[in-house]
Design an enzyme around this catalytic site. Structure first.
Site, PDB file in Angstrom:
ATOM      1  N   LYS A   1      -5.470   5.674 -20.316  1.00  0.00           N
ATOM      2  CA  LYS A   1      -5.596   6.180 -21.674  1.00  0.00           C
ATOM      3  C   LYS A   1      -4.263   6.035 -22.433  1.00  0.00           C
ATOM      4  O   LYS A   1      -3.799   4.938 -22.634  1.00  0.00           O
ATOM      5  CB  LYS A   1      -6.103   7.625 -21.623  1.00  0.00           C
ATOM      6  CG  LYS A   1      -7.293   7.831 -20.659  1.00  0.00           C
ATOM      7  CD  LYS A   1      -8.533   7.048 -21.034  1.00  0.00           C
ATOM      8  CE  LYS A   1      -9.605   7.008 -19.959  1.00  0.00           C
ATOM      9  NZ  LYS A   1     -10.050   8.269 -19.417  1.00  0.00           N
TER      10      LYS A   1
ATOM     11  N   TYR B   1     -13.723  16.120 -18.015  1.00  0.00           N
ATOM     12  CA  TYR B   1     -14.139  14.722 -17.980  1.00  0.00           C
ATOM     13  C   TYR B   1     -15.354  14.596 -17.052  1.00  0.00           C
ATOM     14  O   TYR B   1     -15.335  15.113 -15.929  1.00  0.00           O
ATOM     15  CB  TYR B   1     -12.978  13.871 -17.471  1.00  0.00           C
ATOM     16  CG  TYR B   1     -13.302  12.414 -17.346  1.00  0.00           C
ATOM     17  CD1 TYR B   1     -13.515  11.648 -18.483  1.00  0.00           C
ATOM     18  CD2 TYR B   1     -13.422  11.807 -16.109  1.00  0.00           C
ATOM     19  CE1 TYR B   1     -13.825  10.308 -18.378  1.00  0.00           C
ATOM     20  CE2 TYR B   1     -13.729  10.456 -15.998  1.00  0.00           C
ATOM     21  CZ  TYR B   1     -13.927   9.719 -17.133  1.00  0.00           C
ATOM     22  OH  TYR B   1     -14.243   8.393 -17.040  1.00  0.00           O
TER      23      TYR B   1
ATOM     24  N   ASP C   1      -5.166  18.398 -15.690  1.00  0.00           N
ATOM     25  CA  ASP C   1      -5.369  17.012 -16.124  1.00  0.00           C
ATOM     26  C   ASP C   1      -4.834  16.930 -17.557  1.00  0.00           C
ATOM     27  O   ASP C   1      -5.417  17.501 -18.481  1.00  0.00           O
ATOM     28  CB  ASP C   1      -6.862  16.675 -16.051  1.00  0.00           C
ATOM     29  CG  ASP C   1      -7.173  15.253 -16.517  1.00  0.00           C
ATOM     30  OD1 ASP C   1      -6.400  14.671 -17.294  1.00  0.00           O
ATOM     31  OD2 ASP C   1      -8.245  14.732 -16.121  1.00  0.00           O
TER      32      ASP C   1
ATOM     33  N   ARG D   1       0.847  -1.214   0.000  1.00  0.00           N
ATOM     34  CA  ARG D   1       0.000   0.000   0.000  1.00  0.00           C
ATOM     35  C   ARG D   1       0.874   1.252   0.000  1.00  0.00           C
ATOM     36  O   ARG D   1       0.527   2.277  -0.565  1.00  0.00           O
ATOM     37  CB  ARG D   1      -0.962   0.006   1.190  1.00  0.00           C
ATOM     38  CG  ARG D   1      -1.722   1.329   1.278  1.00  0.00           C
ATOM     39  CD  ARG D   1      -3.063   1.301   2.029  1.00  0.00           C
ATOM     40  NE  ARG D   1      -3.141   0.392   3.136  1.00  0.00           N
ATOM     41  CZ  ARG D   1      -2.630   0.606   4.359  1.00  0.00           C
ATOM     42  NH1 ARG D   1      -1.996   1.724   4.638  1.00  0.00           N
ATOM     43  NH2 ARG D   1      -2.769  -0.302   5.302  1.00  0.00           N
TER      44      ARG D   1
HETATM   45  C1  LIG Z   1     -10.639   8.799 -18.286  1.00  0.00           C
HETATM   46  C2  LIG Z   1     -10.320  10.140 -17.743  1.00  0.00           C
HETATM   47  C3  LIG Z   1     -10.262  10.373 -16.362  1.00  0.00           C
HETATM   48  C4  LIG Z   1     -10.567   9.296 -15.360  1.00  0.00           C
HETATM   49  O1  LIG Z   1      -9.668   8.256 -15.421  1.00  0.00           O
HETATM   50  P1  LIG Z   1     -10.034   6.707 -15.087  1.00  0.00           P
HETATM   51  O2  LIG Z   1      -8.750   6.027 -15.308  1.00  0.00           O
HETATM   52  O3  LIG Z   1     -11.119   6.293 -16.012  1.00  0.00           O
HETATM   53  O4  LIG Z   1     -10.492   6.676 -13.662  1.00  0.00           O
HETATM   54  C5  LIG Z   1      -9.911  11.655 -15.933  1.00  0.00           C
HETATM   55  N1  LIG Z   1      -9.665  12.630 -16.821  1.00  0.00           N
HETATM   56  C6  LIG Z   1      -9.727  12.459 -18.142  1.00  0.00           C
HETATM   57  C7  LIG Z   1      -9.438  13.583 -19.063  1.00  0.00           C
HETATM   58  C8  LIG Z   1     -10.062  11.210 -18.651  1.00  0.00           C
HETATM   59  O5  LIG Z   1     -10.132  11.024 -19.975  1.00  0.00           O
END
Ligand SMILES: *Cc1c(COP(=O)(O)O)cnc(C)c1O
Length: 388
Positions: free
Chosen positions: A202, A106, A177, A54
């Site tokens: 992604k 998002y 982000d 953890r």
């Molecule tokens: C997919 C996504 C998230 C969330 O990520 P997860 O891995 O699905 O929890 C946050 N920000 C953006 C821009 C995303 O495309």
């Protein structure tokens, strides 16, 4: 670790660096998966540096070192999802703190702010940071500004460097982000951001086979606080998933170059297609963010949004794709088509959808690395059916 060894290398090479000392004494080229929950001590006071997964795990730490390096941060923290990363960053704030967030984000992030963080006493104001002046929204209790650029799915582009100067003048922190461009194309910390977030699911993972997330920082105090939250709430990425993302990153540069090349060609192709009323891709010179993108990013990415002339036409496209997957998510090697209004943005308030122009005619593509002629032929075929 990876950090010193890779300094001076290009980003393409940084994707290949694993720490040979950490890997193992047998010279494994693929970093081993340390699938162990706990680690033995050599004696009292004799921790190897790894106590309990953890808190720390060698495979995850290797991944964190690579991601920190790619984003030019002092540390990266790997989480069990992108949302876990965002949620942990929000734990930096106290009840009564105010955060300015971009209006086109998002959908899951918007849901987190609305459903969880507000309940815990955080206050949010939504603004269009690509167009509006952030200073107009700052209050006495404002602590941070949060955005994506380009945004999801409308591809609004914000000047990170300019915004970071305004934000820092007021003593706030800037959180970006960076999922849509990945560190391969954009490094927000270098442009003044304080915290970078990624959904590792992604482009970093790149193969739609695992879920993960990252926070990258450049300030030691923020890092210390995040590490405390991290080990306390237990949102760390598992060793196996860490390994998958580590492996995905090895091809980050070639995947993104190819996907971007396809995206540029598809954007041009769709622009000339009957029934397409708008193509939103920041690599098109008529995109309002084109010049800012050229200044702050090394590429335009592989995400593109387009609008067709009726909801029925959009439905027909979604019902008839074969090569392209009708699926949520983005950033993999295969092309995905998403319908934001019922998928990623299903829970976003209607007023916000309307304001952002996310209608039932808007489709989002995550362009993959297939042959461009096959992608065009797929659209030719689907458009022909939809036009019947
Ligand atoms: C997919 C996504 C998230 C969330 O990520 P997860 O891995 O699905 O929890 C946050 N920000 C953006 C821009 C995303 O495309």
């Amino acid at each position: 670790m990876g950090k010193e060894r890779s300094s001076g290398y290009s980003i393409d090479t940084k994707c290949q660096i694993v720490d040979k000392d950490l890997a193992d004494r047998w010279g494994a080229v693929s970093f081993p998966i340390y699938q162990s929950a706990t680690f033995a001590h050599h004696g009292l006071g004799g921790s190897t540096g790894y106590d309990y997964t953890r808190m720390q795990n060698p495979t995850r730490q290797q991944l964190e070192s690579v991601v920190a390096d790619l984003e030019n941060g002092i540390d990266a923290l790997a989480y069990s999802s992108g949302m876990a990363a965002v949620a942990n960053v929000m734990e930096l704030f106290k009840p009564g703190d105010h955060i300015i967030v971009d209006e086109d984000l998002y959908g899951g992030s918007i849901r987190l702010f609305e459903e969880i963080n507000k309940k815990n006493g955080l206050e949010f104001t939504v603004a269009n940071l690509s167009r509006e002046n952030v200073l107009d929204y700052i209050r006495d209790n404002t602590k941070a500004v949060y955005l994506e650029t380009p945004t999801n799915p409308m591809m609004n582009v914000t000047d990170i460097e300019k915004l970071s100067k305004q934000v820092h003048q007021k003593g706030l922190i800037l959180i970006v982000d960076n999922t849509f461009l990945s560190p391969y194309f954009q490094n927000p910390l270098d442009l003044g951001a304080d915290i970078v977030i990624h959904s590792g699911t992604k482009f970093l993972g790149g193969h739609h086979d695992t879920i993960g997330g990252f926070v990258v920082v450049k300030d030691e105090k923020i890092d210390e606080r995040l590490r405390l939250i991290y080990k306390t709430v237990g949102a760390g990425l598992s060793p196996f998933d860490s390994w998958l993302i580590l492996r995905g990153i090895r091809t980050l540069s070639v995947r993104l170059e190819r996907a971007q090349e396809n995206a540029i060609k598809l954007a041009e192709y769709l622009k000339n297609k009957e029934h397409v009323t708008r193509v939103i891709y920041p690599g098109l010179p008529d995109h309002p963010g084109y010049e800012i993108m050229k200044k702050q990013a090394r590429g335009f990415g592989a995400m593109l949004t387009f609008e067709v002339d009726s909801a029925e036409f959009a439905k027909q496209i979604l019902d008839n794709v074969e090569l392209i997957y009708f699926a949520e998510s983005l950033g993999g090697t295969e092309t995905l088509i998403t319908y934001p209004i019922t998928q990623t943005h299903a829970e976003v308030p209607k007023s916000l959808l309307d304001k952002n122009g996310i209608t039932d005619r808007v489709l989002r593509l995550s362009v993959g690395i297939e042959g461009i002629e096959d992608l065009k032929a797929e659209f030719d075929r689907v458009f022909e059916i939809a036009a019947r």
